[in-house]
Design a protein around this motif. Structure first.
Motif, PDB file in Angstrom:
ATOM      1  N   ALA A  22       4.365  16.917   1.497  1.00 11.97           N
ATOM      2  CA  ALA A  22       4.199  16.241   1.598  1.00 11.97           C
ATOM      3  C   ALA A  22       4.526  15.000  -0.125  1.00 11.97           C
ATOM      4  N   VAL A  23       3.671  15.397  -0.789  1.00 12.58           N
ATOM      5  CA  VAL A  23       3.736  15.015  -2.163  1.00 12.58           C
ATOM      6  C   VAL A  23       5.752  14.872  -2.967  1.00 12.58           C
ATOM      7  N   SER A  24       6.438  15.939  -1.858  1.00 11.81           N
ATOM      8  CA  SER A  24       7.774  16.081  -3.041  1.00 11.81           C
ATOM      9  C   SER A  24       8.395  14.683  -1.895  1.00 11.81           C
ATOM     10  N   TYR A  25       8.017  14.570  -1.061  1.00 12.88           N
ATOM     11  CA  TYR A  25       8.545  13.395   0.209  1.00 12.88           C
ATOM     12  C   TYR A  25       8.548  11.699  -0.196  1.00 12.88           C
ATOM     13  N   GLY A  26       7.425  11.667  -1.462  1.00 12.21           N
ATOM     14  CA  GLY A  26       7.124  10.250  -1.815  1.00 12.21           C
ATOM     15  C   GLY A  26       4.883  10.026  -1.086  1.00 12.21           C
ATOM     16  N   SER A  27       4.908  10.976  -0.036  1.00 10.09           N
ATOM     17  CA  SER A  27       4.260  10.404   0.995  1.00 10.09           C
ATOM     18  C   SER A  27       2.296   9.815   0.412  1.00 10.09           C
ATOM     19  N   SER A  28       1.624   8.696   1.498  1.00 10.14           N
ATOM     20  CA  SER A  28       0.562   8.938   0.499  1.00 10.14           C
ATOM     21  C   SER A  28      -0.131   8.838   1.641  1.00 10.14           C
ATOM     22  N   THR A  29       0.021   9.520   2.878  1.00 12.52           N
ATOM     23  CA  THR A  29      -1.055  10.438   3.869  1.00 12.52           C
ATOM     24  C   THR A  29       0.166  11.560   4.822  1.00 12.52           C
ATOM     25  N   PHE A  30      -0.533  12.137   5.519  1.00 15.47           N
ATOM     26  CA  PHE A  30       0.115  13.010   6.720  1.00 15.47           C
ATOM     27  C   PHE A  30      -0.521  13.913   7.720  1.00 15.47           C
ATOM     28  N   LYS A  59      -5.052  14.374  -7.169  1.00 17.08           N
ATOM     29  CA  LYS A  59      -3.823  13.705  -7.810  1.00 17.08           C
ATOM     30  C   LYS A  59      -3.011  13.031  -7.500  1.00 17.08           C
ATOM     31  N   HIS A  60      -2.529  12.974  -6.603  1.00 15.06           N
ATOM     32  CA  HIS A  60      -1.145  12.027  -5.972  1.00 15.06           C
ATOM     33  C   HIS A  60      -2.259  10.999  -5.214  1.00 15.06           C
ATOM     34  N   GLY A  61      -3.588  10.415  -4.808  1.00 11.06           N
ATOM     35  CA  GLY A  61      -3.952   9.519  -4.263  1.00 11.06           C
ATOM     36  C   GLY A  61      -4.048   9.284  -2.162  1.00 11.06           C
ATOM     37  N   ILE A  62      -4.028  10.876  -2.093  1.00  9.41           N
ATOM     38  CA  ILE A  62      -3.827  11.065  -0.613  1.00  9.41           C
ATOM     39  C   ILE A  62      -5.688  11.478   0.091  1.00  9.41           C
ATOM     40  N   ASP A  63      -6.507   9.432   0.248  1.00 10.62           N
ATOM     41  CA  ASP A  63      -7.412  10.051   0.473  1.00 10.62           C
ATOM     42  C   ASP A  63      -7.433   9.769   1.964  1.00 10.62           C
ATOM     43  N   GLU A  64      -6.604   9.824   2.838  1.00  4.64           N
ATOM     44  CA  GLU A  64      -6.050   9.985   4.299  1.00  4.64           C
ATOM     45  C   GLU A  64      -5.414  11.305   5.132  1.00  4.64           C
ATOM     46  N   ILE A  65      -5.526  11.671   6.150  1.00  5.73           N
ATOM     47  CA  ILE A  65      -4.573  12.566   6.200  1.00  5.73           C
ATOM     48  C   ILE A  65      -4.950  13.492   8.466  1.00  5.73           C
ATOM     49  N   ILE A  66      -4.149  13.092   9.160  1.00  4.68           N
ATOM     50  CA  ILE A  66      -4.247  13.430  10.456  1.00  4.68           C
ATOM     51  C   ILE A  66      -3.922  14.989  11.065  1.00  4.68           C
ATOM     52  N   VAL A  67      -4.359  15.621  11.959  1.00  9.48           N
ATOM     53  CA  VAL A  67      -3.995  16.470  12.889  1.00  9.48           C
ATOM     54  C   VAL A  67      -4.226  16.144  13.989  1.00  9.48           C
ATOM     55  N   HIS A  68      -2.608  16.937  14.403  1.00 13.31           N
ATOM     56  CA  HIS A  68      -2.578  16.703  15.728  1.00 13.31           C
ATOM     57  C   HIS A  68      -3.031  17.951  16.778  1.00 13.31           C
TER      58      HIS A  68
END
Length: 374
Positions: A22-30, A59-68
């Motif tokens: 996710a970080v490699s794509y510049g994501s802020s969620t995933f 470290k990269h400010g990702i504070d919310e993710i989703i599960v499918h």
């Protein structure tokens, strides 16, 4: 700034691998599956490098993710063994999701197969009642995904989603995942009347139920009931409509997940266009890619303008041509992105760039010149 990310793999090192991708794509969620989406085999969630993954996310400010939830779950089935598997497996997935500290697990509501839609709605509600009753000790919501309407799947209309919710006792734990490709394919006009679609959803279901957005373009015209995702800008929905969704005042606070496919020849070695799509929709092209990248896009525009190729006309005309070719049983099934790549390759415009790098630039060109100014 909207939270935009993509579906990423939960492979050997679980959450750590997912966060790295996710970080490699510049994501802020995933979004992740906690195991293979097509089977029930699962590694213990405790062994999936959870703390290491969360450290990288912080470290990269990702504070919310989703599960499918896995695709094999079908709460709409009339077959008792299939229904029982769906209930038990979804309960286990919810517990795994809770262990990760994730609040929403996205679920395809289910399919009624040999029955009818009314049976499907009732059966899915029955299953959800069992699932929720057995997971009261968790803080996880089930986000029912809006569906495209293919086959016998339930959730093709906002009314079907609302009917399921109404029949579930603990429906405070039911949210919704709004999928742009699916609602477009189901017949909702998010291109020309996004506000009208959202007003309709609010009246029928309630906008406060939406917990996540799936950002996907579509390979088919509105109302086709097909569910075939396309990269942003290369389908019938188009960049402008997708951008309107991302930055809409009633939606921009939500996590937004790309599930767009790789289109090209080297599909086993190349990545989808997530990095370019995220930068484009986040209005961070220059910050992510720099001036040389944008200069390349300008060179593409100069070449294609000389050839009288306009981005939206080309996309829609190509999809129409592919439909005509299919009826005539012609063999050239190259999609718009493939045709544009082949054209640039023949012109040797960027001989030192990979197919992935060229397609990143094409993704931005397909958004039109206005996107470069944002």
């Amino acid at each position: 700034m909207p939270k935009i990310g993509s579906h990423v793999s939960f492979s050997d090192k679980g959450l750590l691998n997912a966060a790295e991708e996710a970080v490699s794509y510049g994501s802020s969620t995933f979004m992740i599956y906690t195991g293979a989406p097509q089977n029930t085999r699962r590694k213990p969630i405790e062994s999936q490098y959870i703390e290491e993954g969360k450290t990288l996310m912080d470290k990269h400010g990702i504070d919310e993710i989703i599960v499918h939830a896995p695709y094999i779950i079908n709460l709409g089935s009339y077959k008792e063994d299939t229904f029982e598997l769906a209930v038990n497996f979804l309960q286990e997935e919810i517990r795994r999701t809770d262990y990760l500290g994730v609040r929403n697990i996205v679920l395809h509501p289910g399919a009624y197969t040999d029955k009818d839609a009314e049976y499907g709605v009732n059966r899915i509600a029955e299953g959800l009642n069992e699932v929720l009753a057995g997971t009261k000790d968790t803080k996880v919501n089930i986000a029912l995904e809006t569906m495209a309407g293919k086959g016998s799947e339930v959730g093709r209309s906002f009314e079907e989603i609302a009917a399921i919710i109404e029949k579930v006792e603990d429906n405070g734990r039911l949210t919704v995942c709004l999928d742009t490709c699916h609602v477009h394919d189901a017949g909702y006009d998010i291109i020309n009347d996004l506000d009208g679609v959202l007003d309709h959803f609010d009246r029928v279901v309630g906008l406060d139920r939406i917990a996540v957005i799936h950002l996907n373009d579509s390979k088919n015209p509105r109302g086709a009931s097909k569910d075939r995702h396309a990269p942003v800008g290369s389908g019938w929905i188009g960049y402008e409509a997708m951008n309107n969704v991302v930055h809409h005042d009633k939606l921009k606070h939500l996590p937004m997940i790309l599930e767009t496919p790789w289109i090209g020849k080297e599909d086993k070695t190349q990545r989808p266009m997530y990095e370019a799509e995220i930068a484009l929709l986040s209005r961070n092209l220059n910050g992510r890619f720099g001036d040389d990248f944008l200069d390349h896009v300008e060179r593409i525009d100069h070449l294609l303008t000389k050839k009288d190729i306009h981005h939206r006309d080309f996309i829609l005309n190509t999809w129409d041509l592919l439909k005509t070719d299919a009826k005539a049983k012609k063999t050239d099934g190259r999609e718009p992105m493939e045709r544009l790549y082949d054209l640039l390759h023949e012109e040797r415009l960027f001989p030192d760039l990979s197919e992935e790098q060229i397609n990143q630039r094409l993704t931005v060109w397909l958004a039109g010149k206005n996107a470069l100014k944002k």
